[in-house]
Write a protein that holds these residues in place. Sequence first.
Motif, PDB file in Angstrom:
ATOM      1  N   MET A 158       0.698  -1.085  -0.007  1.00 42.01           N
ATOM      2  CA  MET A 158      -0.205  -0.148  -0.146  1.00 42.01           C
ATOM      3  C   MET A 158       0.814   1.351   0.218  1.00 42.01           C
ATOM      4  SD  MET A 158      -2.862   1.198   0.082  1.00 42.01           S
ATOM      5  CE  MET A 158      -3.360   2.881   0.456  1.00 42.01           C
ATOM      6  N   ASN A 159       0.491   2.412  -0.673  1.00 38.24           N
ATOM      7  CA  ASN A 159       1.493   3.526  -0.928  1.00 38.24           C
ATOM      8  C   ASN A 159       0.680   4.446   0.380  1.00 38.24           C
ATOM      9  OD1 ASN A 159       2.939   5.216  -1.297  1.00 38.24           O
ATOM     10  ND2 ASN A 159       2.743   5.074  -4.236  1.00 38.24           N
ATOM     11  N   ILE A 160       1.109   4.669   1.189  1.00 35.48           N
ATOM     12  CA  ILE A 160       0.812   5.927   2.266  1.00 35.48           C
ATOM     13  C   ILE A 160       1.447   7.424   1.775  1.00 35.48           C
ATOM     14  CG2 ILE A 160      -0.789   3.829   3.447  1.00 35.48           C
ATOM     15  CD1 ILE A 160       1.803   4.141   5.475  1.00 35.48           C
ATOM     16  N   PRO A 161       1.067   8.229   2.468  1.00 39.63           N
ATOM     17  CA  PRO A 161       1.928   9.547   2.196  1.00 39.63           C
ATOM     18  C   PRO A 161       2.697   9.306   3.047  1.00 39.63           C
ATOM     19  CG  PRO A 161      -0.426   9.669   2.617  1.00 39.63           C
ATOM     20  CD  PRO A 161      -0.712   8.921   2.492  1.00 39.63           C
ATOM     21  N   ASN A 162       3.995   9.743   2.570  1.00 42.63           N
ATOM     22  CA  ASN A 162       5.200   9.486   3.742  1.00 42.63           C
ATOM     23  C   ASN A 162       5.512  11.152   4.867  1.00 42.63           C
ATOM     24  OD1 ASN A 162       7.651   8.839   3.814  1.00 42.63           O
ATOM     25  ND2 ASN A 162       8.752  10.375   2.371  1.00 42.63           N
ATOM     26  N   ASP A 163       4.628  12.023   4.153  1.00 42.87           N
ATOM     27  CA  ASP A 163       4.677  13.584   5.193  1.00 42.87           C
ATOM     28  C   ASP A 163       3.748  13.123   5.964  1.00 42.87           C
ATOM     29  OD1 ASP A 163       3.345  16.560   5.116  1.00 42.87           O
ATOM     30  OD2 ASP A 163       5.337  16.770   5.631  1.00 42.87           O
ATOM     31  N   PRO A 164       4.691  13.072   7.274  1.00 45.40           N
ATOM     32  CA  PRO A 164       3.447  12.898   8.304  1.00 45.40           C
ATOM     33  C   PRO A 164       2.442  13.830   8.713  1.00 45.40           C
ATOM     34  CG  PRO A 164       5.926  13.286   9.386  1.00 45.40           C
ATOM     35  CD  PRO A 164       5.953  14.299   7.602  1.00 45.40           C
ATOM     36  N   LEU A 174       0.260  -3.131   6.706  1.00 46.25           N
ATOM     37  CA  LEU A 174       1.235  -1.699   7.752  1.00 46.25           C
ATOM     38  C   LEU A 174       1.250  -2.085   8.710  1.00 46.25           C
ATOM     39  CD1 LEU A 174      -1.476   1.343   5.893  1.00 46.25           C
ATOM     40  CD2 LEU A 174       0.838   1.052   5.713  1.00 46.25           C
ATOM     41  N   ASP A 175       2.613  -1.275   9.173  1.00 49.17           N
ATOM     42  CA  ASP A 175       3.528  -1.469  10.305  1.00 49.17           C
ATOM     43  C   ASP A 175       2.901  -0.863  11.128  1.00 49.17           C
ATOM     44  OD1 ASP A 175       5.326  -1.311  12.351  1.00 49.17           O
ATOM     45  OD2 ASP A 175       6.464  -2.868  11.517  1.00 49.17           O
ATOM     46  N   GLN A 176       2.576  -1.753  11.994  1.00 52.01           N
ATOM     47  CA  GLN A 176       1.305  -0.538  12.917  1.00 52.01           C
ATOM     48  C   GLN A 176       1.946   0.409  13.933  1.00 52.01           C
ATOM     49  OE1 GLN A 176      -1.818  -1.818  15.405  1.00 52.01           O
ATOM     50  NE2 GLN A 176      -1.903   0.122  16.889  1.00 52.01           N
ATOM     51  N   GLN A 177       3.398  -0.314  14.556  1.00 49.50           N
ATOM     52  CA  GLN A 177       4.503   0.370  15.882  1.00 49.50           C
ATOM     53  C   GLN A 177       5.167   1.770  14.867  1.00 49.50           C
ATOM     54  OE1 GLN A 177       4.337  -0.176  19.012  1.00 49.50           O
ATOM     55  NE2 GLN A 177       6.349   1.388  18.614  1.00 49.50           N
ATOM     56  N   GLN A 178       5.355   1.118  12.929  1.00 46.63           N
ATOM     57  CA  GLN A 178       5.811   2.117  12.582  1.00 46.63           C
ATOM     58  C   GLN A 178       5.098   3.318  12.350  1.00 46.63           C
ATOM     59  OE1 GLN A 178       7.367   1.030   8.751  1.00 46.63           O
ATOM     60  NE2 GLN A 178       9.130   2.150   8.261  1.00 46.63           N
ATOM     61  N   ILE A 179       3.833   3.295  12.229  1.00 49.64           N
ATOM     62  CA  ILE A 179       3.243   4.490  11.781  1.00 49.64           C
ATOM     63  C   ILE A 179       3.319   5.058  13.388  1.00 49.64           C
ATOM     64  CG2 ILE A 179       0.708   4.646  11.303  1.00 49.64           C
ATOM     65  CD1 ILE A 179       1.667   4.038   9.235  1.00 49.64           C
ATOM     66  N   CYS A 180       3.354   4.799  14.274  1.00 51.34           N
ATOM     67  CA  CYS A 180       2.470   5.412  15.337  1.00 51.34           C
ATOM     68  C   CYS A 180       4.347   6.289  15.813  1.00 51.34           C
ATOM     69  CB  CYS A 180       2.115   4.386  16.337  1.00 51.34           C
ATOM     70  SG  CYS A 180       0.981   3.139  16.302  1.00 51.34           S
ATOM     71  N   ASP A 181       5.221   5.248  15.591  1.00 57.36           N
ATOM     72  CA  ASP A 181       6.375   6.121  15.943  1.00 57.36           C
ATOM     73  C   ASP A 181       7.125   7.331  14.371  1.00 57.36           C
ATOM     74  OD1 ASP A 181       7.322   3.854  17.371  1.00 57.36           O
ATOM     75  OD2 ASP A 181       8.478   3.284  16.368  1.00 57.36           O
ATOM     76  N   LYS A 182       6.168   6.909  13.423  1.00 58.57           N
ATOM     77  CA  LYS A 182       6.993   8.453  12.428  1.00 58.57           C
ATOM     78  C   LYS A 182       5.572   9.495  13.061  1.00 58.57           C
ATOM     79  CE  LYS A 182       6.949   9.329   7.663  1.00 58.57           C
ATOM     80  NZ  LYS A 182       7.221   8.599   6.581  1.00 58.57           N
ATOM     81  N   LEU A 183       4.243   9.499  13.159  1.00 56.68           N
ATOM     82  CA  LEU A 183       3.202  10.199  13.751  1.00 56.68           C
ATOM     83  C   LEU A 183       3.887  10.188  15.510  1.00 56.68           C
ATOM     84  CD1 LEU A 183       0.204   9.011  12.187  1.00 56.68           C
ATOM     85  CD2 LEU A 183       1.652  10.528  11.181  1.00 56.68           C
ATOM     86  N   LYS A 184       4.531  10.217  16.084  1.00 52.06           N
ATOM     87  CA  LYS A 184       4.633  10.738  17.484  1.00 52.06           C
ATOM     88  C   LYS A 184       5.515  11.759  16.797  1.00 52.06           C
ATOM     89  CE  LYS A 184       5.226   8.009  20.267  1.00 52.06           C
ATOM     90  NZ  LYS A 184       5.920   7.126  21.530  1.00 52.06           N
ATOM     91  N   THR A 185       6.917  11.280  16.398  1.00 56.98           N
ATOM     92  CA  THR A 185       7.803  13.193  15.481  1.00 56.98           C
ATOM     93  C   THR A 185       7.286  13.863  15.330  1.00 56.98           C
ATOM     94  OG1 THR A 185       7.786  12.237  13.193  1.00 56.98           O
ATOM     95  CG2 THR A 185       9.267  11.119  14.389  1.00 56.98           C
ATOM     96  N   VAL A 186       5.628  13.989  15.468  1.00 57.21           N
ATOM     97  CA  VAL A 186       4.693  15.646  14.905  1.00 57.21           C
ATOM     98  C   VAL A 186       3.826  15.849  15.819  1.00 57.21           C
ATOM     99  CG1 VAL A 186       5.278  15.928  12.332  1.00 57.21           C
ATOM    100  CG2 VAL A 186       3.765  14.197  12.798  1.00 57.21           C
ATOM    101  N   ASP A 187       4.296  14.868  17.371  1.00 55.90           N
ATOM    102  CA  ASP A 187       3.484  15.257  18.301  1.00 55.90           C
ATOM    103  C   ASP A 187       1.882  13.954  18.384  1.00 55.90           C
ATOM    104  OD1 ASP A 187       5.916  16.125  19.977  1.00 55.90           O
ATOM    105  OD2 ASP A 187       5.254  18.211  19.192  1.00 55.90           O
ATOM    106  N   TYR A 188       1.700  13.438  17.689  1.00 58.14           N
ATOM    107  CA  TYR A 188       0.032  12.827  16.998  1.00 58.14           C
ATOM    108  C   TYR A 188       0.257  10.961  17.636  1.00 58.14           C
ATOM    109  CZ  TYR A 188      -1.770  16.119  14.157  1.00 58.14           C
ATOM    110  OH  TYR A 188      -2.500  17.559  13.918  1.00 58.14           O
ATOM    111  N   SER A 189      -0.595  11.064  18.261  1.00 54.85           N
ATOM    112  CA  SER A 189      -0.560   9.466  19.113  1.00 54.85           C
ATOM    113  C   SER A 189      -1.964   9.268  18.737  1.00 54.85           C
ATOM    114  CB  SER A 189      -0.089   9.685  20.509  1.00 54.85           C
ATOM    115  OG  SER A 189      -1.414  10.513  21.366  1.00 54.85           O
TER     116      SER A 189
END
Length: 58
Positions: free
Chosen positions: A1-7, A34-49
């Motif tokens: 699946m191709n998802i947006p790269n920009d957080p 999709l890897d759930q942990q990878q998604i959560c880690d990426k969004l944590k970089t912009v303060d989303y959980s």
Amino acid sequence: MNIPNDPMMLVSYLNTQLRDFYPSLEELCKSLDLDQQQICDKLKTVDYSYDAATNRFI
């Protein structure tokens, strides 16, 4: 699946998918392979959980 790269684009995309099609982040990740942990880690970089009570990233 191709998802947006920009957080910020990713959080918008995921919240729309969660609102319209999936009852949980786990179900979304399973369905889209999709890897759930990878998604959560990426969004944590912009303060989303992920908030399971509202089924969205906040």
